[in-house]
Scaffold this motif. Sequence first.
Motif, PDB file in Angstrom:
ATOM      1  N   MET A 256      83.421 -32.954  87.436  1.00 53.03           N
ATOM      2  CA  MET A 256      83.218 -33.344  89.081  1.00 53.03           C
ATOM      3  C   MET A 256      83.730 -34.736  89.549  1.00 53.03           C
ATOM      4  SD  MET A 256      79.614 -32.877  90.665  1.00 53.03           S
ATOM      5  CE  MET A 256      79.062 -33.634  91.910  1.00 53.03           C
ATOM      6  N   VAL A 257      84.151 -34.933  90.703  1.00 55.26           N
ATOM      7  CA  VAL A 257      84.331 -36.359  91.326  1.00 55.26           C
ATOM      8  C   VAL A 257      83.663 -36.391  92.595  1.00 55.26           C
ATOM      9  CG1 VAL A 257      86.506 -35.352  92.102  1.00 55.26           C
ATOM     10  CG2 VAL A 257      86.340 -37.664  91.971  1.00 55.26           C
ATOM     11  N   ARG A 258      83.051 -37.435  92.791  1.00 53.66           N
ATOM     12  CA  ARG A 258      82.268 -37.755  94.143  1.00 53.66           C
ATOM     13  C   ARG A 258      83.134 -38.909  94.526  1.00 53.66           C
ATOM     14  NH1 ARG A 258      77.342 -35.981  95.014  1.00 53.66           N
ATOM     15  NH2 ARG A 258      76.269 -35.144  93.088  1.00 53.66           N
ATOM     16  N   PHE A 259      82.881 -38.755  96.077  1.00 52.16           N
ATOM     17  CA  PHE A 259      83.505 -39.791  96.973  1.00 52.16           C
ATOM     18  C   PHE A 259      82.922 -40.080  98.399  1.00 52.16           C
ATOM     19  CE2 PHE A 259      85.374 -35.433  97.441  1.00 52.16           C
ATOM     20  CZ  PHE A 259      85.085 -35.058  98.524  1.00 52.16           C
ATOM     21  N   ASN A 260      83.312 -41.136  98.843  1.00 51.49           N
ATOM     22  CA  ASN A 260      82.982 -41.526 100.462  1.00 51.49           C
ATOM     23  C   ASN A 260      84.113 -41.695 100.827  1.00 51.49           C
ATOM     24  OD1 ASN A 260      80.018 -41.996  99.751  1.00 51.49           O
ATOM     25  ND2 ASN A 260      80.467 -43.690  98.588  1.00 51.49           N
ATOM     26  N   LEU A 261      84.166 -40.812 102.149  1.00 51.20           N
ATOM     27  CA  LEU A 261      85.343 -40.833 102.647  1.00 51.20           C
ATOM     28  C   LEU A 261      85.164 -41.261 104.309  1.00 51.20           C
ATOM     29  CD1 LEU A 261      87.008 -37.426 101.902  1.00 51.20           C
ATOM     30  CD2 LEU A 261      87.496 -39.709 100.897  1.00 51.20           C
ATOM     31  N   SER A 262      86.114 -41.828 104.851  1.00 49.91           N
ATOM     32  CA  SER A 262      85.933 -42.332 106.105  1.00 49.91           C
ATOM     33  C   SER A 262      87.239 -41.827 107.039  1.00 49.91           C
ATOM     34  CB  SER A 262      85.793 -43.801 106.250  1.00 49.91           C
ATOM     35  OG  SER A 262      85.826 -44.406 107.671  1.00 49.91           O
ATOM     36  N   PHE A 263      86.877 -41.437 108.268  1.00 53.95           N
ATOM     37  CA  PHE A 263      88.092 -41.062 109.025  1.00 53.95           C
ATOM     38  C   PHE A 263      87.868 -41.384 110.212  1.00 53.95           C
ATOM     39  CE2 PHE A 263      87.840 -37.783 105.799  1.00 53.95           C
ATOM     40  CZ  PHE A 263      88.933 -37.819 105.203  1.00 53.95           C
ATOM     41  N   ILE A 264      89.018 -42.312 110.943  1.00 56.25           N
ATOM     42  CA  ILE A 264      88.798 -42.666 112.372  1.00 56.25           C
ATOM     43  C   ILE A 264      89.502 -41.797 113.361  1.00 56.25           C
ATOM     44  CG2 ILE A 264      89.481 -44.527 113.894  1.00 56.25           C
ATOM     45  CD1 ILE A 264      89.615 -45.483 110.284  1.00 56.25           C
ATOM     46  N   ASP A 265      88.576 -41.344 114.553  1.00 53.25           N
ATOM     47  CA  ASP A 265      89.370 -40.589 115.471  1.00 53.25           C
ATOM     48  C   ASP A 265      90.576 -41.456 116.025  1.00 53.25           C
ATOM     49  OD1 ASP A 265      89.584 -38.422 117.406  1.00 53.25           O
ATOM     50  OD2 ASP A 265      87.651 -38.948 118.440  1.00 53.25           O
ATOM     51  N   GLY A 266      91.208 -40.626 116.533  1.00 51.00           N
ATOM     52  CA  GLY A 266      92.474 -41.369 117.382  1.00 51.00           C
ATOM     53  C   GLY A 266      93.251 -41.768 116.249  1.00 51.00           C
TER      54      GLY A 266
ATOM     55  N   VAL B  13      84.514 -29.950  92.699  1.00 49.52           N
ATOM     56  CA  VAL B  13      84.026 -29.836  91.402  1.00 49.52           C
ATOM     57  C   VAL B  13      84.816 -28.585  90.871  1.00 49.52           C
ATOM     58  CG1 VAL B  13      82.271 -28.206  92.301  1.00 49.52           C
ATOM     59  CG2 VAL B  13      81.746 -29.074  90.163  1.00 49.52           C
ATOM     60  N   GLY B  14      84.747 -28.328  89.804  1.00 52.02           N
ATOM     61  CA  GLY B  14      85.546 -26.887  89.138  1.00 52.02           C
ATOM     62  C   GLY B  14      86.489 -27.316  88.115  1.00 52.02           C
ATOM     63  N   SER B  15      87.046 -26.272  87.530  1.00 51.16           N
ATOM     64  CA  SER B  15      87.765 -26.469  86.147  1.00 51.16           C
ATOM     65  C   SER B  15      89.142 -27.316  86.795  1.00 51.16           C
ATOM     66  CB  SER B  15      88.168 -25.275  85.787  1.00 51.16           C
ATOM     67  OG  SER B  15      88.954 -24.402  86.479  1.00 51.16           O
ATOM     68  N   ASP B  16      89.781 -26.913  87.971  1.00 50.99           N
ATOM     69  CA  ASP B  16      90.945 -27.815  88.367  1.00 50.99           C
ATOM     70  C   ASP B  16      90.419 -28.909  89.100  1.00 50.99           C
ATOM     71  OD1 ASP B  16      89.828 -26.512  90.722  1.00 50.99           O
ATOM     72  OD2 ASP B  16      91.933 -26.028  91.370  1.00 50.99           O
ATOM     73  N   PHE B  17      89.302 -29.587  89.038  1.00 43.82           N
ATOM     74  CA  PHE B  17      89.074 -30.953  89.909  1.00 43.82           C
ATOM     75  C   PHE B  17      90.082 -32.014  89.966  1.00 43.82           C
ATOM     76  CE2 PHE B  17      87.231 -32.921  86.252  1.00 43.82           C
ATOM     77  CZ  PHE B  17      87.117 -34.054  86.420  1.00 43.82           C
ATOM     78  N   ILE B  18      90.529 -32.243  88.616  1.00 43.53           N
ATOM     79  CA  ILE B  18      91.465 -33.279  88.553  1.00 43.53           C
ATOM     80  C   ILE B  18      92.698 -33.035  89.625  1.00 43.53           C
ATOM     81  CG2 ILE B  18      93.266 -34.477  87.061  1.00 43.53           C
ATOM     82  CD1 ILE B  18      90.225 -35.383  86.361  1.00 43.53           C
ATOM     83  N   ALA B  19      93.146 -31.871  89.365  1.00 40.48           N
ATOM     84  CA  ALA B  19      94.338 -31.663  90.338  1.00 40.48           C
ATOM     85  C   ALA B  19      94.154 -31.730  91.739  1.00 40.48           C
ATOM     86  CB  ALA B  19      95.235 -30.092  90.029  1.00 40.48           C
ATOM     87  N   GLN B  20      92.790 -31.169  92.181  1.00 40.60           N
ATOM     88  CA  GLN B  20      92.404 -31.265  93.468  1.00 40.60           C
ATOM     89  C   GLN B  20      92.118 -32.706  93.737  1.00 40.60           C
ATOM     90  OE1 GLN B  20      92.260 -28.810  95.983  1.00 40.60           O
ATOM     91  NE2 GLN B  20      93.412 -27.676  94.381  1.00 40.60           N
ATOM     92  N   ARG B  21      91.600 -33.666  93.040  1.00 42.79           N
ATOM     93  CA  ARG B  21      91.356 -35.048  93.283  1.00 42.79           C
ATOM     94  C   ARG B  21      92.657 -35.551  93.524  1.00 42.79           C
ATOM     95  NH1 ARG B  21      90.854 -38.761  88.318  1.00 42.79           N
ATOM     96  NH2 ARG B  21      93.001 -37.893  88.554  1.00 42.79           N
TER      97      ARG B  21
END
Length: 140
Positions: free
Chosen positions: A110-120, A61-69
């Motif tokens: 604002m942009v919402r997301f679901n992230l998934s990261f695998i250990d290893g 979220v924020g004024s620079d959310f597009i760049a951060q996305r």
Amino acid sequence: MSEWRDLRREASFRGVPFWVDSDSVPVGRRTQLHEYPKRDQPMVEDMGRQTREYKFEGFIVGSDFIAQRDNLLKALDTPGPGELIHPWFGRLSVTAGKCEISHSRNELGMVRFNLSFIDGMLTFPVQRVNTRRQLVAHVP
């Protein structure tokens, strides 16, 4: 301030920060249950530690959310392992899995997301020279 507040870290992946609404990770052991006729007790085979898949529901979220996305998209699309700063588990080396990003007309800026990261990470077997065998072959 309480101890748990001192331990919490700001979340980021490959240096791109994001806010976390919730997270989850499966823990424990992988098991295979074997049941046999006329036996009261099953056999439980231990198959090793459960693969840890860190899942996040979060937002930027924020004024620079597009760049951060866009920075987060680039980080997620980069192949190989990267550094995840988990709010509760700290620094982890993970590989980005299946992720989803969404925008809503009701949540401007604002942009919402679901992230998934695998250990290893996947490592392929590497062929190495058997120097002992070479030495035995050259000794008269």
